[in-house]
Design an enzyme around this catalytic site. Sequence first.
Site, short mmCIF file in Angstrom:
data_model
loop_
_atom_site.label_atom_id
_atom_site.label_comp_id
_atom_site.label_asym_id
_atom_site.label_seq_id
_atom_site.Cartn_x
_atom_site.Cartn_y
_atom_site.Cartn_z
N ASP A 98 -46.12 -29.46 13.79
CA ASP A 98 -46.46 -28.14 13.27
C ASP A 98 -45.30 -27.15 13.25
O ASP A 98 -45.51 -25.94 13.29
CB ASP A 98 -47.59 -27.55 14.13
CG ASP A 98 -47.25 -27.62 15.61
OD1 ASP A 98 -46.06 -27.69 15.94
OD2 ASP A 98 -48.18 -27.61 16.44
N GLU A 120 -49.58 -36.63 14.15
CA GLU A 120 -50.18 -35.55 14.96
C GLU A 120 -50.91 -34.55 14.05
O GLU A 120 -50.72 -33.34 14.11
CB GLU A 120 -49.15 -34.84 15.85
CG GLU A 120 -49.80 -34.08 17.00
CD GLU A 120 -48.80 -33.39 17.92
OE1 GLU A 120 -48.43 -32.24 17.64
OE2 GLU A 120 -48.38 -34.00 18.93
N GLU A 134 -47.38 -21.96 14.28
CA GLU A 134 -47.70 -23.40 14.20
C GLU A 134 -49.09 -23.68 13.65
O GLU A 134 -49.30 -24.69 12.96
CB GLU A 134 -47.55 -24.06 15.58
CG GLU A 134 -46.11 -24.19 16.06
CD GLU A 134 -45.55 -22.92 16.71
OE1 GLU A 134 -46.30 -21.91 16.81
OE2 GLU A 134 -44.37 -22.92 17.10
N HIS A 204 -41.32 -21.01 26.00
CA HIS A 204 -40.51 -20.72 24.82
C HIS A 204 -41.26 -20.14 23.65
O HIS A 204 -40.66 -19.67 22.69
CB HIS A 204 -39.79 -22.00 24.35
CG HIS A 204 -40.72 -23.00 23.73
ND1 HIS A 204 -41.14 -22.93 22.42
CD2 HIS A 204 -41.32 -24.10 24.25
CE1 HIS A 204 -41.94 -23.94 22.15
NE2 HIS A 204 -42.07 -24.67 23.25
N ARG A 206 -43.02 -18.38 20.53
CA ARG A 206 -42.79 -17.12 19.83
C ARG A 206 -43.79 -16.04 20.23
O ARG A 206 -43.43 -14.88 20.40
CB ARG A 206 -42.88 -17.32 18.31
CG ARG A 206 -41.55 -17.34 17.63
CD ARG A 206 -41.62 -17.84 16.20
NE ARG A 206 -40.42 -18.62 15.93
CZ ARG A 206 -39.32 -18.13 15.38
NH1 ARG A 206 -39.26 -16.89 14.99
NH2 ARG A 206 -38.26 -18.89 15.21
N HIS A 237 -34.85 -23.18 27.74
CA HIS A 237 -34.76 -23.46 26.31
C HIS A 237 -33.46 -22.84 25.80
O HIS A 237 -32.98 -21.85 26.34
CB HIS A 237 -35.98 -22.82 25.63
CG HIS A 237 -36.22 -23.26 24.21
ND1 HIS A 237 -35.47 -22.81 23.16
CD2 HIS A 237 -37.15 -24.11 23.68
CE1 HIS A 237 -35.92 -23.36 22.04
NE2 HIS A 237 -36.94 -24.15 22.33
#
Length: 367
Positions: A98, A120, A134, A204, A206, A237
């Site tokens: 995604d 997936e 995503e 991590h 957004r 990250h």
Amino acid sequence: MNKKNITCIIGTRPEAIKMAPVILALKNENEFNIKTLSTGQHTEMTAQALKDFEIIPDIDLKIMKERQSLDYITSEVLKGVGKFLDENNQDLILVHGDTSTTFAAALASFYRKIPVGHVEAGLRSHNKYLPFPEEINRILTDDIAALFFAPTEGTAQNLLNEGKNPEKIFITGNTVIDALFKILDKNIKSSLNLKSPLILLTAHRRESWGEALKNICAAVEDIIKARSDVNFLIPLHKNPIVRNIIQESLKIYQDNIIFTEPLNYIDFVHAMNFCNFILSDSGGIQEEASALNKPVLIMRELSERPEAISQGTGILVGTNREKIRDIALKLLNDPDNLINITRKNIKPFGNGQAAQKITGIIKNFWR
Ligand code: UD1
Ligand code: UDP
């Protein structure tokens, strides 16, 4: 025999890890020409993940730049993958998950009427902003896809509910379990020197940038103040927006926190196995933790992986400071009381055979 040309497109660390078993399985078949295309949405992190599986991309679009925007990633991938497809005849494109690479690569394939297989497929949170972006990336990718490799029964059901063709939906398990088992089978010793009690932390997303990330750091501070014996391992990250907040907020707790660069997969799997529990907003880690029977406190408001929660390994804690602190301390002080991994023997994300199943399905695609 006319070999079929298939390109596996990846861009970020999780796509590299989760597509690796599929690339390796497809390459074993002599009826296919398999290419790996990295968009380079991530540079070091993708390369690091692929190295553990001894995969070198045939094409690297190298699009990454610091603080890249969603518009930038999407348009660069669309143009770069489009150009590749114009210059190389392809029979099937495989994308994973995604990310913006996933969606834009699928769109470039659609514009050329090249079928797309979505590895997936079918994950849904049913909230278009969680995770962001995503949820929309995977919905749009599934609108384009010709083949759906759904990791679980629930994800297949999501696709059926949306009216996708049942004959093109296959429940395969999640390829991350194949990747995990491949690494565990290698039995390579990790070079990490870890101390108990240990909490492994990654963050991590957004939607967590800003306040949520600050709450997470405040919760870590609270946990250390309440349990001075606790150790944190925080592989940072590469994203400067994320690492700067975490490092700045927690730099005075050097006695309790080990900060590292992103760990290679072998070391990270060792850390997941060794730690008391994981605090994370990652998608893939929820699936790996489930296979390892390791508790993971999920720092998201909702999860598109309800299987981990009903199994008992996943506990949704959101990004509220007090909630993260309280549940983490309970888990440290009295794990048996809180954790009820009721369905230990149920492996909702599969048994490590997903890539083989996907390969078999692709073989039948043209028959
Ligand atoms: C991306 C995906 C997310 C996935 C995550 C996995 C999108 C929109 N987001 O988010 O779905 O969960 O990857 O980690 O597709 N950077 C480096 N080196 C690297 C990797 C990243 O320096 O190897 C830095 C760069 O400054 C880059 C930034 O990290 O601009 C952000 O990368 P980006 O891919 O935009 O977002 P992620 O948060 O990594
Ligand atoms: N991972 C890793 N090294 C690290 C942190 C994570 O190899 O230092 C692996 C982890 O095991 C999982 C994947 O990276 O397979 C998760 O990636 P990430 O959290 O970046 O993305 P998400 O799963 O949230 O999309």
